[in-house]
Enzyme design. Structure first.
Site, short mmCIF file in Angstrom:
data_model
loop_
_atom_site.label_atom_id
_atom_site.label_comp_id
_atom_site.label_asym_id
_atom_site.label_seq_id
_atom_site.Cartn_x
_atom_site.Cartn_y
_atom_site.Cartn_z
N VAL A 170 55.60 7.73 -46.33
CA VAL A 170 54.86 8.59 -45.41
C VAL A 170 53.91 7.76 -44.56
O VAL A 170 53.80 7.93 -43.35
CB VAL A 170 54.09 9.68 -46.18
CG1 VAL A 170 53.10 10.39 -45.27
CG2 VAL A 170 55.06 10.69 -46.78
N CYS A 171 53.21 6.81 -45.18
CA CYS A 171 52.16 6.05 -44.50
C CYS A 171 52.67 5.35 -43.25
O CYS A 171 52.14 5.54 -42.16
CB CYS A 171 51.56 5.03 -45.45
SG CYS A 171 50.27 4.02 -44.71
N LYS A 180 47.35 5.99 -36.26
CA LYS A 180 46.42 5.00 -35.72
C LYS A 180 46.88 4.48 -34.36
O LYS A 180 46.05 4.14 -33.50
CB LYS A 180 46.24 3.84 -36.70
CG LYS A 180 45.74 4.24 -38.07
CD LYS A 180 44.57 5.21 -38.01
CE LYS A 180 44.27 5.83 -39.36
NZ LYS A 180 45.21 6.89 -39.77
N ILE A 318 39.89 14.69 -43.16
CA ILE A 318 40.11 13.55 -42.28
C ILE A 318 41.41 13.66 -41.49
O ILE A 318 41.44 13.42 -40.28
CB ILE A 318 40.07 12.24 -43.09
CG1 ILE A 318 38.65 11.96 -43.59
CG2 ILE A 318 40.58 11.06 -42.26
CD1 ILE A 318 38.53 10.78 -44.51
N ALA A 407 46.47 21.23 -42.34
CA ALA A 407 45.95 19.99 -42.94
C ALA A 407 45.05 20.37 -44.11
O ALA A 407 43.88 20.02 -44.16
CB ALA A 407 45.19 19.19 -41.89
N HIS A 595 25.60 -13.19 -34.62
CA HIS A 595 24.89 -12.35 -33.65
C HIS A 595 25.42 -12.64 -32.24
O HIS A 595 25.68 -13.80 -31.91
CB HIS A 595 23.40 -12.66 -33.72
CG HIS A 595 22.60 -11.98 -32.63
ND1 HIS A 595 22.25 -10.65 -32.68
CD2 HIS A 595 22.11 -12.46 -31.44
CE1 HIS A 595 21.58 -10.34 -31.60
NE2 HIS A 595 21.47 -11.42 -30.82
#
Length: 621
Positions: A170-171, A180, A318, A407, A595
């Site tokens: 499924v993923c 995604k 989600i 869902a 940074h």
């Protein structure tokens, strides 16, 4: 104390090659009612940490240890009041998971028992097998293919059974990866829409839905094709079809073909020495929803056949919110209905609040504490009826939608593989109980992933897969180190890949409050992050939680953390690592982060907790 109860001592069990270990956390208190195998204390050596569970259920009468104490095998942890029949003799707790992993001499028989579920009698198979192997893996999702590949790398003869046309489950095929791919496109579209205010105007987007769908499929094909190639390189035999047990050492496979899961009528039987069940889960459907193409689950939503004007998301978790983000960016107006009192349950409300404020323009209605009780297909759309989830509450009027996304969760496939024929216990809900080595009640059959329980996450399944494969290889090859592998992760991170992303790991503030755990919070707002400001995305923040209990003797180790903002999911792994390593605020704060980055907000949040942050106004005294 009545005559029907007794007091027994719960002691530290065999903890492998550790002599003495330090108590770093006491998880229960006098008066607590605990269950068998519930964790009592957390101990730590220079090699590992582990939780010591109770061998029996009962009421805690007296804690015999405190933070900082040194304990070893046989040390009394606490006194427990239990029913007389269960207290015939003091019993030591089963060996904890991480002790199994740490001790190379740990025998499989010492593993903590699986949860109590009635064990069926295995069927007797008297036929002949078409194939045989050292290890059969049922299901080729992230857990399944990882188990097969790890076992093959360790020298085993492996057969991998999968009903889909391609590996990845499924993923990769209809879940994590394609969603995604679409979420990335949506994020870029949303980002571009804000650039006009910065002096760069790209104009309104023109969406070619067919080309977008093709992009998603190209991403999927690249990954699944890569898996097929790796299976071939490792000499893993892939058998396509539905697998069902016909005995304790045999699986029957009904062949499937084409791009779907159509059965050809052909069958073959595979004999195995060991098996790993990785059969996953499926989307749940509400029984009253009509059989209509305008009602879809996550798989149907990813087909992206069209962009509806009005879309209803059933469930505020989600998966639904991620797909809602995609459709909203493409032009849909959204409603969401959730039975509980908030969206994205599991995450702290302060994280979700930032997401909800940013995403409010996508939604016409957010219906909390509301149930969906009926639906019917009409020419105008799917008419949905609602009801309050609270007695006496009010409910919205019926609404009509062009697309309804179900869902409402996923259910495990434990009842669909004839596990009883192999003698494997399955719960009423379809889960398969396992121990810390992923072993079922049948010694040579293991289970991993969604089918063994929450959280249903691919990254959890992969780690469980490696454990099961290593235990099996260790036992077959006589390698004690591999045979003692165990799943002993302290924490498992969660991520909502919405915009902004929400990510969290370990203890949440809500959980700490509910459990009476005192924590020190370090929160660094991204309004003080140079990189976030430069990106025009300073709505987020990073939060770390450290142990601040009076009895902690100042160890102040990190217990959890959360982030909301762009790329939060890419950074949450550092917080998970800090928890696994037992870091404190000084460890994290003095780790030099580059940074300007979003990641340095983790170090700065630690500095806030420590009181040494110079990127925020001084704390009030």
């Amino acid at each position: 104390m009545s005559a029907s109860t007794n007091l027994i001592d719960i002691k530290v069990p065999d903890i492998g090659d550790f002599d003495e270990v330090s108590v770093i956390e006491v998880l229960v208190k006098p008066g607590d009612t605990i269950k068998a195998e519930q964790s009592l204390i957390t101990v730590e050596s220079d090699k590992a940490s582990m939780e010591i569970p109770s061998s029996q259920g009962g009421v805690v009468k007296e804690i015999k240890v405190q933070l900082g104490d040194k304990v070893k095998q046989g040390s009394v942890v606490l006194t427990l009041e239990v029913a007389g029949a269960a207290a015939a003799a003091p019993v030591e707790a089963p060996k904890p998971a991480s002790a199994q992993a740490a001790s190379a001499q740990a025998a499989p028989e010492k593993v903590a028992p699986v949860a109590t579920t009635p064990a069926p009698a295995a069927a007797s198979f008297g036929g002949t097998a078409d194939l045989d192997c050292d290890l059969l893996v049922l299901g080729a999702g992230p857990g399944g293919y990882s188990a097969a590949f790890r076992a093959a790398d360790l020298g085993l003869k492996v057969v991998l059974v999968e009903r889909y046309a391609s590996l990845g489950g499924v993923c990769l095929n209809v879940g994590c990866i394609p969603s995604k791919a679409l979420l990335h496109v949506a994020a870029v579209m949303d980002e571009v829409s804000h650039m006009a205010a910065l002096g760069v105007d790209f104009g309104a987007p023109s969406v070619n839905i067919d080309k977008l769908r093709g992009h998603k499929e190209k991403v999927v094909n690249k990954l699944t094709g890569g898996l097929a190639a790796m299976a071939k390189m490792r000499k893993v035999t892939v058998v396509r079809g539905y697998g069902a047990f016909v005995g304790a050492n045999h699986l029957e496979v009904e062949e499937t073909s084409g791009t779907s899961q159509e059965k050809t009528g052909k069958k073959q039987t595979i004999a195995f020495k060991n098996c790993i069940i990785a059969a996953g889960s499926q989307a749940m459907r509400l029984p009253f929803m009509p059989d209509d193409p305008r009602v879809v689950d996550s798989t149907g939503a990813l087909d992206l056949k069209s962009v509806p004007k009005r879309m209803l998301i059933l469930g505020g978790g989600i998966i639904g919110l991620e797909m809602g983000t995609v459709y909203s960016t493409l032009g849909s107006r959204l409603d969401v209905v959730e039975m509980l009192d908030g969206l994205m349950q599991g995450a702290d409300r302060d994280l979700v609040k930032v997401w909800q404020k940013m995403n409010a323009p996508r939604f016409d209605n957010i219906m909390l504490k509301t149930k969906t009780v009926g639906a019917k297909a009409t020419p105008a759309g799917i008419e949905v009826t609602f009801e309050s989830a609270e007695p006496g509450g009010t409910a919205p009027a019926p609404q009509t939608y062009d697309l309804v996304l179900q869902a409402v969760g996923r259910s495990p496939n434990g009842k669909k593989i004839a596990a009883d024929k192999a003698g494997v216990s399955v719960t009423d809900r379809g889960f398969i109980p396992v121990d810390i080595q992923m072993r079922t009640n049948v010694k040579h059959i293991f289970a991993i992933g969604d089918i063994v329980g929450q959280p249903m996450l691919a990254h959890k399944a992969v780690h469980e897969a490696h454990v099961a494969a290593e235990v099996i290889a260790g036992e077959l090859l006589g390698n004690n180190e591999l045979a003692s592998a165990a799943f002993n992760a302290r924490v498992i991170p969660s991520v909502a890949y919405t915009d902004p992303e929400v990510a969290w790991v370990g203890l949440t503030e809500d959980q700490a409050k509910a459990q009476g755990i005192k924590v020190k919070k370090g929160l660094f707002p991204w309004t003080a992050s140079g990189r976030a400001i430069a990106n025009g995305r300073d709505e987020g923040f990073t939060k770390l939680l450290f142990d601040d209990s009076p009895e902690a003797h100042g160890h102040g180790k990190i217990l959890g953390g959360g982030m909301v903002g762009t790329h939060a999911g890419d950074m949450i792994g550092e917080i998970a690592l800090a928890i696994e390593m037992g870091a404190d605020a000084v460890d994290i704060g003095k780790t030099i982060h580059p940074h300007p980055t979003l990641g340095e907000s983790i170090g700065m949040a630690a500095e806030v907790a420590h009181g040494s942050c110079t990127d925020l106004p001084p704390a009030r005294k």
